[in-house]
Structures are given as C-alpha cells and as structure tokens.
Design a protein around this motif. Structure first.
Motif, PDB file in Angstrom:
ATOM      1  N   UNK A  91       0.823  -1.217   0.000  1.00  0.00           N
ATOM      2  CA  UNK A  91       0.000   0.000   0.000  1.00  0.00           C
ATOM      3  C   UNK A  91       0.851   1.259   0.000  1.00  0.00           C
ATOM      4  N   UNK A  92       2.030   1.202  -0.644  1.00  0.00           N
ATOM      5  CA  UNK A  92       2.920   2.367  -0.670  1.00  0.00           C
ATOM      6  C   UNK A  92       2.905   3.079  -2.022  1.00  0.00           C
ATOM      7  N   UNK A  93       1.987   2.706  -2.893  1.00  0.00           N
ATOM      8  CA  UNK A  93       1.815   3.307  -4.216  1.00  0.00           C
ATOM      9  C   UNK A  93       2.992   3.035  -5.160  1.00  0.00           C
ATOM     10  N   UNK A  94       3.707   1.942  -4.919  1.00  0.00           N
ATOM     11  CA  UNK A  94       4.792   1.572  -5.830  1.00  0.00           C
ATOM     12  C   UNK A  94       4.298   0.653  -6.950  1.00  0.00           C
ATOM     13  N   UNK A 116       4.375 -11.062 -10.296  1.00  0.00           N
ATOM     14  CA  UNK A 116       4.839  -9.905 -11.037  1.00  0.00           C
ATOM     15  C   UNK A 116       6.344  -9.990 -11.236  1.00  0.00           C
ATOM     16  N   UNK A 117       6.811  -9.525 -12.374  1.00  0.00           N
ATOM     17  CA  UNK A 117       8.245  -9.526 -12.677  1.00  0.00           C
ATOM     18  C   UNK A 117       8.676  -8.082 -12.932  1.00  0.00           C
ATOM     19  N   UNK A 118       9.291  -7.491 -11.915  1.00  0.00           N
ATOM     20  CA  UNK A 118       9.689  -6.086 -12.023  1.00  0.00           C
ATOM     21  C   UNK A 118      10.863  -5.896 -12.976  1.00  0.00           C
ATOM     22  N   UNK A 119      11.688  -6.909 -13.132  1.00  0.00           N
ATOM     23  CA  UNK A 119      12.837  -6.793 -14.024  1.00  0.00           C
ATOM     24  C   UNK A 119      12.406  -6.843 -15.488  1.00  0.00           C
ATOM     25  N   UNK A 120      11.273  -7.484 -15.760  1.00  0.00           N
ATOM     26  CA  UNK A 120      10.730  -7.492 -17.116  1.00  0.00           C
ATOM     27  C   UNK A 120       9.847  -6.275 -17.371  1.00  0.00           C
ATOM     28  N   UNK A 121       9.139  -5.806 -16.332  1.00  0.00           N
ATOM     29  CA  UNK A 121       8.214  -4.699 -16.520  1.00  0.00           C
ATOM     30  C   UNK A 121       8.845  -3.328 -16.406  1.00  0.00           C
ATOM     31  N   UNK A 122       9.967  -3.252 -15.689  1.00  0.00           N
ATOM     32  CA  UNK A 122      10.645  -1.966 -15.574  1.00  0.00           C
ATOM     33  C   UNK A 122      10.672  -1.450 -14.148  1.00  0.00           C
ATOM     34  N   UNK A 124      11.451   2.060 -12.134  1.00  0.00           N
ATOM     35  CA  UNK A 124      11.639   3.497 -12.287  1.00  0.00           C
ATOM     36  C   UNK A 124      12.860   3.955 -11.490  1.00  0.00           C
ATOM     37  N   UNK A 125      13.496   5.032 -11.920  1.00  0.00           N
ATOM     38  CA  UNK A 125      14.652   5.566 -11.178  1.00  0.00           C
ATOM     39  C   UNK A 125      14.293   5.858  -9.730  1.00  0.00           C
ATOM     40  N   UNK A 126      15.123   5.355  -8.816  1.00  0.00           N
ATOM     41  CA  UNK A 126      14.905   5.571  -7.394  1.00  0.00           C
ATOM     42  C   UNK A 126      13.889   4.662  -6.764  1.00  0.00           C
ATOM     43  N   UNK A 127      13.277   3.742  -7.544  1.00  0.00           N
ATOM     44  CA  UNK A 127      12.243   2.865  -6.995  1.00  0.00           C
ATOM     45  C   UNK A 127      12.820   1.708  -6.195  1.00  0.00           C
ATOM     46  N   UNK A 128      14.053   1.308  -6.502  1.00  0.00           N
ATOM     47  CA  UNK A 128      14.677   0.184  -5.803  1.00  0.00           C
ATOM     48  C   UNK A 128      16.144   0.520  -5.561  1.00  0.00           C
ATOM     49  N   UNK A 129      16.629   0.390  -4.319  1.00  0.00           N
ATOM     50  CA  UNK A 129      18.050   0.662  -4.044  1.00  0.00           C
ATOM     51  C   UNK A 129      18.948  -0.208  -4.920  1.00  0.00           C
ATOM     52  N   UNK A 202       7.183   1.572  -9.435  1.00  0.00           N
ATOM     53  CA  UNK A 202       7.372   3.013  -9.331  1.00  0.00           C
ATOM     54  C   UNK A 202       7.992   3.367  -7.980  1.00  0.00           C
ATOM     55  N   UNK A 203       8.538   4.534  -7.897  1.00  0.00           N
ATOM     56  CA  UNK A 203       9.035   5.005  -6.604  1.00  0.00           C
ATOM     57  C   UNK A 203       7.851   5.207  -5.673  1.00  0.00           C
ATOM     58  N   UNK A 204       7.958   4.690  -4.435  1.00  0.00           N
ATOM     59  CA  UNK A 204       6.803   4.785  -3.533  1.00  0.00           C
ATOM     60  C   UNK A 204       6.568   6.236  -3.138  1.00  0.00           C
TER      61      UNK A 204
END
Length: 400
Positions: A91-94, A116-122, A124-129, A202-204
């Motif tokens: 629920x962090x809007x990411x 879900x596969x974030x590495x395939x979907x993309x 966003x800058x700053x969304x993951x350390x 997305x960045x939360x």
C-alpha cells in the motif's frame, strides 16, 4: 460469506496514510473499469497514523490484525478474503493497482499463482536501491531457482495474484517478510501452476523510510531458503566432504603421496578423516531435516524420498553404526598391540598412527550414526495418541 466474489485485492498496511487513499482508489477504479465483482481489503497491522479511517472512507473493507508482521497481515487478509482470486500488493503506491488486467487474465486461464516480474516490466529511477536491484534480489532469486527448480525471476515482487484455495492449501506459516519467499517455495514444491507477468515498479509515495531492512530481511529470506532445502544446506555439502575425505584417505592409506615438491602424509590423512566425520554428520542432518519437514507439513511429501526414509529404519542404521564401531575397535586394538610391542614407548611408525586415526574416525562416525538414527526415529513418534487411561471411543459415534 467467503467465496462469493471473483476477486479480492488485499493490501497489508502499517502507517500508510500518505499513500493508502491513492492505492485503494486505483484498485476500486480497476474493479469498476473491468466490471469484476470484487472488493478491496486492507489488513491493518496496528497503524497509528489514521490509516484505518482512510481505508474505510475510500471504500475498502478493513480488518485489524493484532499479530505484527508483513506475513501475519497478509495471512489474515487472505483468510478474510471473499474472492475466489486474490491479488496482493503493498500500500505504498509503488505498484499500479489500476492495471491488474494481466494478473486476472492468467488467473482466469487456470494459473494458481501469478508473479509480477519487475525486471521485465521496468523499475523506475529511485524505486529500488541499487544493492537490492543488482545484488540482493538477483542473488536470492537465483538461489530460489537453483534450490527449488522454479522459473520465477523475481522472487520478492510484492504484487502477485493467486487462487485463494490453492494458496490456503499450502499451509503458509511465516509471519515476517519471508512470507513472500515461503509462498513461492511451497507453490513450487507443490507443483502448482505458476506464471509471471511484467510489472512496473514506481518510486513509492511515502516520505518516511520503508519498513524493509535490507540486511535483516535479506538474511531472513536466505535463512528461509536454506531451511526449506535440506539438500543444499546439508546433503550436497555432506556428500562433497564425505567423497573428498574418502578419496584423499584412500590415496594416503598405504603411505605418503608426493605431488611435485609437496608431500601429503599423516597430517593430510587426519584432515581427510575430519572431512569424513563432518560429511557423515551433515548427511545425517539432511535425512533428519527432510523427515521432519515432510512429516510436519513444512514441505510436500515425495514418493522417492519417502521410500528412502522408510528404508533407513533405526535397526538398519544401528547395524551400520555397530559395524563401523567394531571396525574402529579392531583398528584401535591393533594400534594398542603395536604400542605394547614397543614397550609403550614413542610411536614413530606412521602406519600405526594412520591405523589409530582410522580407528577413531570409525568410532566417532559410528557413534554419530547411532545418535542420528535415534533422533530420526523420534520424529516418527505420533503427535496425538490415545493413552491407555483414556476411555475407548464409542464404535457407533466415534466419540469417547
């Protein structure tokens, strides 16, 4: 009443006042746009920032979860879900709750778990350390694929959908962040239909630090993967140690071995003996761990493993242990006889020393096997058993 809706969108929540309204609004908008009969459920884990009121005000169903932990909140949310399918997400809007079409499509097509596969979907800058993106997540996902033979590329994606009945049948137990790993591991071991869809991260939208702690939660995930795979934690290292120790010991049994300028002799023989001891103990731990995990439902039962475990009865293990100990006593007796022949003086013969090392190795290994056999057999003791003093059940009703 559970099971009356097609879809429940579950959001675990702990102090998400800044982003919860947007997440609930997107999820409700998705249901309205697609015409899916569903609900949005917020599993609150003790928020103190008014998240509960926000959830209700924006049309979500709220449940309060007293037991703290990400996994505890999700487990309670899944148990309370009314939908045949469940999609869970932070629920962090990411994650985009307005675009869950791919998840629903796969679920309707018969998938038990859609990751879900974030590495395939993309991402966003700053969304993951960077250390999560390039070290932590890839390494843990690789180990998960290696240990459990699953094709999942993104083990820790927080957005996933599943059949509620299929996931409830996995008997998930963890209460922390490792809940995400447990779901994938048990689904893979249970041979469920697992699929992947590209997911954008997305960045939360929070101004505070995330609940996730990189090293603490990374270790908890790694620990979980190891504990649920006795083969990789115990068996394979044990086989390497045992095989290497036996090979080196056999090569040195007749005397020193020279490789170029290096001479391998008694000290190397002692190291080989220690490797054999550690290898046998590690393999015994693998057998005990597998029997425990299978018997108490941590991992699904396996026909081939069960046949092997049933063949390793206490009596057979004890016979092998006693045989090793007899061999050790014989070698030790020969060593003592050699020592007596020298009037109990200094033992300079390397042959005698190798015999003593072999004797101690056989004695220690035999003792380990004996104790491991008893420990393994204790696991087969029934958990619930009618005591002699208890009244016998009525044959007609089955009640005592």
């Amino acid at each position: 009443m559970t099971g009356t809706l097609e879809l429940t969108i579950v959001m675990p929540c702990l102090d998400e006042a800044e982003t919860l309204a947007a997440c609930v609004g997107k999820a409700r908008g998705f249901l309205a746009r697609t015409g899916i009969e569903g609900e949005v459920l917020v599993a609150d884990n003790g928020s103190t920032d008014g998240s509960q009121a926000i959830a209700v005000a924006h049309g979500a169903r709220l449940i309060e979860v007293e037991q703290r932990g990400y996994g505890a909140a999700l487990a309670a949310g899944i148990a309370a879900a009314r939908g045949r399918f469940v999609i869970m997400g932070d629920a962090d809007d990411s994650y985009d709750f307005a675009g869950l079409d791919a998840f629903v499509k796969e679920l309707r097509d018969g998938a038990d778990l859609v990751m879900g596969d974030r590495f395939a979907g993309g991402i966003a800058p700053g969304a993951m350390p960077w250390h999560h993106r390039y070290i932590g997540n890839p390494v843990l996902s690789f180990l998960g694929r290696l240990f459990f033979r699953t094709p999942i590329r993104d083990f820790h994606c927080g957005l996933r959908g599943f059949s509620r009945a299929a996931i409830e049948g996995l008997n998930l137990r963890t209460t922390g962040m490792e809940f995400a790993s447990e779901m994938v591991v048990k689904a893979s071991l249970g041979q469920l239909d697992i699929r992947q869809v590209p997911t954008m991260l997305q960045r939360d939208g929070r101004s505070r630090a995330p609940h996730l702690r990189s090293f603490r939660d990374g270790w908890r995930h790694l620990r979980f993967l190891l504990l649920f795979s006795p083969r990789w934690l115990f068996l394979y290292p044990g086989l390497v140690l045992l095989g290497g120790g036996l090979a080196v010991g056999a090569a040195l049994a007749a005397g020193p071995v020279r490789i170029g300028p290096v001479v391998f002799s008694t000290h190397t023989f002692i190291v080989a003996a220690l490797c054999v001891i550690m290898g046998v103990q590690s393999i015994a731990f693998a057998i005990i761990g597998r029997r425990f995990a299978s018997r108490y439902g941590f991992i699904p039962r396996s026909g081939s493993h069960d046949l092997l475990l049933e063949a390793l009865t206490l009596e057979r293990v004890l016979l092998a242990a006693l045989g090793l100990m007899a061999l050790g006593l014989a070698a030790l007796g020969w060593g003592l006889w050699e020592w007596a022949r020298r009037d109990f003086g200094a033992l300079t013969s390397t042959a005698t020393l190798r015999a003593v090392v072999l004797a101690m190795t056989a004695l220690v290994t035999g003792f380990q096997l004996m104790m491991s056999g008893f420990m393994s057999s204790m696991i087969n003791i029934p958990i619930q058993e009618r005591r002699v003093s208890d009244p016998a059940p009525d044959r007609r009703t089955g009640e005592a």
